[in-house]
Design a protein around this motif. Structure first.
Motif, PDB file in Angstrom:
ATOM      1  N   ALA A  33     121.690 136.659  79.169  1.00 25.48           N
ATOM      2  CA  ALA A  33     122.972 137.255  79.557  1.00 25.48           C
ATOM      3  C   ALA A  33     124.084 136.223  79.431  1.00 25.48           C
ATOM      4  CB  ALA A  33     122.892 137.799  80.985  1.00 25.48           C
ATOM      5  N   THR A  36     124.854 135.843  75.696  1.00 29.30           N
ATOM      6  CA  THR A  36     125.445 137.001  75.013  1.00 29.30           C
ATOM      7  C   THR A  36     126.734 137.500  75.640  1.00 29.30           C
ATOM      8  OG1 THR A  36     124.093 138.558  76.285  1.00 29.30           O
ATOM      9  CG2 THR A  36     123.207 137.808  74.154  1.00 29.30           C
ATOM     10  N   GLN A  37     126.998 137.136  76.898  1.00 28.57           N
ATOM     11  CA  GLN A  37     128.194 137.647  77.570  1.00 28.57           C
ATOM     12  C   GLN A  37     129.190 136.561  77.946  1.00 28.57           C
ATOM     13  OE1 GLN A  37     127.176 140.467  80.670  1.00 28.57           O
ATOM     14  NE2 GLN A  37     125.303 141.013  79.581  1.00 28.57           N
TER      15      GLN A  37
END
Length: 60
Positions: A33, A36-37
């Motif tokens: 996470a 990717t974020q």
């Protein structure tokens, strides 16, 4: 040829307030996470930033 002067590196630590959903993730899901974020949001605003993810829950 003179050496090129650069600014000294800066180290910053981010403390992220967690939610129950974040804590329910496995350490690998948290790292994914982050990659990717969070990293894309940082790269959209600046250049030359390197990031490392540390999951401090490991130490609890």
């Amino acid at each position: 040829m003179p050496a090129e002067e650069t600014a000294p590196p800066v180290t910053a630590f981010m403390l992220i307030k967690t939610t129950p959903e974040w804590l329910a993730m496995t350490p690998q899901e948290r790292a994914d996470a982050f990659a990717t974020q969070v990293i894309p949001a940082i790269k959209a605003k600046t250049t030359g930033v390197r990031s490392r993810f540390y999951d401090t829950e490991f130490y609890l």
